[in-house]
Write an enzyme that holds these catalytic residues in place. Structure first.
Site, PDB file in Angstrom:
ATOM      1  N   VAL A  20       0.712  -1.317   0.065  1.00 43.61           N
ATOM      2  CA  VAL A  20       0.384  -0.068   0.288  1.00 43.61           C
ATOM      3  C   VAL A  20       1.249   1.166  -0.363  1.00 43.61           C
ATOM      4  CG1 VAL A  20      -2.008   1.513   1.129  1.00 43.61           C
ATOM      5  CG2 VAL A  20      -1.756  -1.443   2.006  1.00 43.61           C
ATOM      6  N   HIS A  21       1.374   2.042  -0.862  1.00 45.67           N
ATOM      7  CA  HIS A  21       1.500   3.319  -1.374  1.00 45.67           C
ATOM      8  C   HIS A  21       0.960   3.761  -1.408  1.00 45.67           C
ATOM      9  CE1 HIS A  21       5.018   5.768  -2.827  1.00 45.67           C
ATOM     10  NE2 HIS A  21       6.284   5.111  -3.349  1.00 45.67           N
ATOM     11  N   ILE A  22       1.487   4.863  -0.526  1.00 43.30           N
ATOM     12  CA  ILE A  22      -0.051   6.807   0.232  1.00 43.30           C
ATOM     13  C   ILE A  22       1.209   7.591  -0.052  1.00 43.30           C
ATOM     14  CG2 ILE A  22      -0.677   7.598   1.906  1.00 43.30           C
ATOM     15  CD1 ILE A  22       0.585   5.877   3.512  1.00 43.30           C
ATOM     16  N   GLY A  23       0.279   7.311  -1.935  1.00 45.29           N
ATOM     17  CA  GLY A  23      -0.207   8.972  -2.577  1.00 45.29           C
ATOM     18  C   GLY A  23       1.839   8.532  -3.452  1.00 45.29           C
TER      19      GLY A  23
ATOM     20  N   PRO B 272      -1.846   3.660  -3.995  1.00 45.05           N
ATOM     21  CA  PRO B 272      -2.249   1.898  -5.447  1.00 45.05           C
ATOM     22  C   PRO B 272      -1.755   1.181  -3.593  1.00 45.05           C
ATOM     23  CG  PRO B 272      -0.122   3.213  -6.554  1.00 45.05           C
ATOM     24  CD  PRO B 272      -0.763   4.308  -4.998  1.00 45.05           C
TER      25      PRO B 272
END
Length: 164
Positions: A82-85, A130
């Site tokens: 989970v890639h924040i931004g 994403p």
């Protein structure tokens, strides 16, 4: 006659939305690393609040010092990033709080990370988040992405993994 009666099917694994917000196809993420699926297949979510929760039961395998992402290995072996931004690594952890560390066991819905959504929106390239299965080629599973448009933490199944 009873041959198929005892056939054991592999159960499906459901990955739940780790973030509340609007679901966007991964191909529409304005970063080729994600849109061209260089890291793996998945979906993206335009977050409506600054909280990331576990999409499945598993173990935390990565929390970078910059806290802009979290990696989890689900019980079925799927590794989820989970890639924040976008380009948030350059924020050097500012605006992010990790609630877990590498090696922690988590259950679906547990809070993994919190972030200041306004800060991300004002200081990063994009707040789109994403959610990618990074080892999908190696698991021998087939991953099906949701067609839902709204993500609700712990309710919306965003990816289903099943035996090929």
């Amino acid at each position: 006659m009873f041959k198929n009666l005892f056939k054991k099917e592999s159960p499906e694994t459901q990955l739940f939305a780790p973030v509340n917000g609007e679901i966007i196809p991964l191909e529409e993420v304005p970063d080729p690393v994600f849109s061209q699926k260089m890291m793996g297949d998945g979906i993206a979510i335009k977050p409506s609040e600054g909280k990331v929760c576990a999409p499945a039961d598993g173990e935390i395998v990565q929390v970078p010092d910059t806290k802009h992402a979290v990696g989890l290995r689900a019980k079925d072996g799927s590794e989820i990033l989970v890639h924040i931004g976008l380009e948030t690594v350059s924020l050097n952890g500012e605006g992010f709080t990790a609630e877990v560390k590498t090696g922690d066991k988590v259950s679906a819905g547990d809070v993994l990370m919190t972030f200041d959504l306004d800060y991300i929106r004002n200081n990063a390239e994009n707040d789109i988040t994403p959610v990618v299965v990074t080892n999908g080629q190696e698991t021998g599973k087939q991953y099906t992405m949701t067609e839902e448009k709204k993500a609700t933490i712990g309710e919306t199944v965003i990816i289903t993994a099943s035996a090929k």
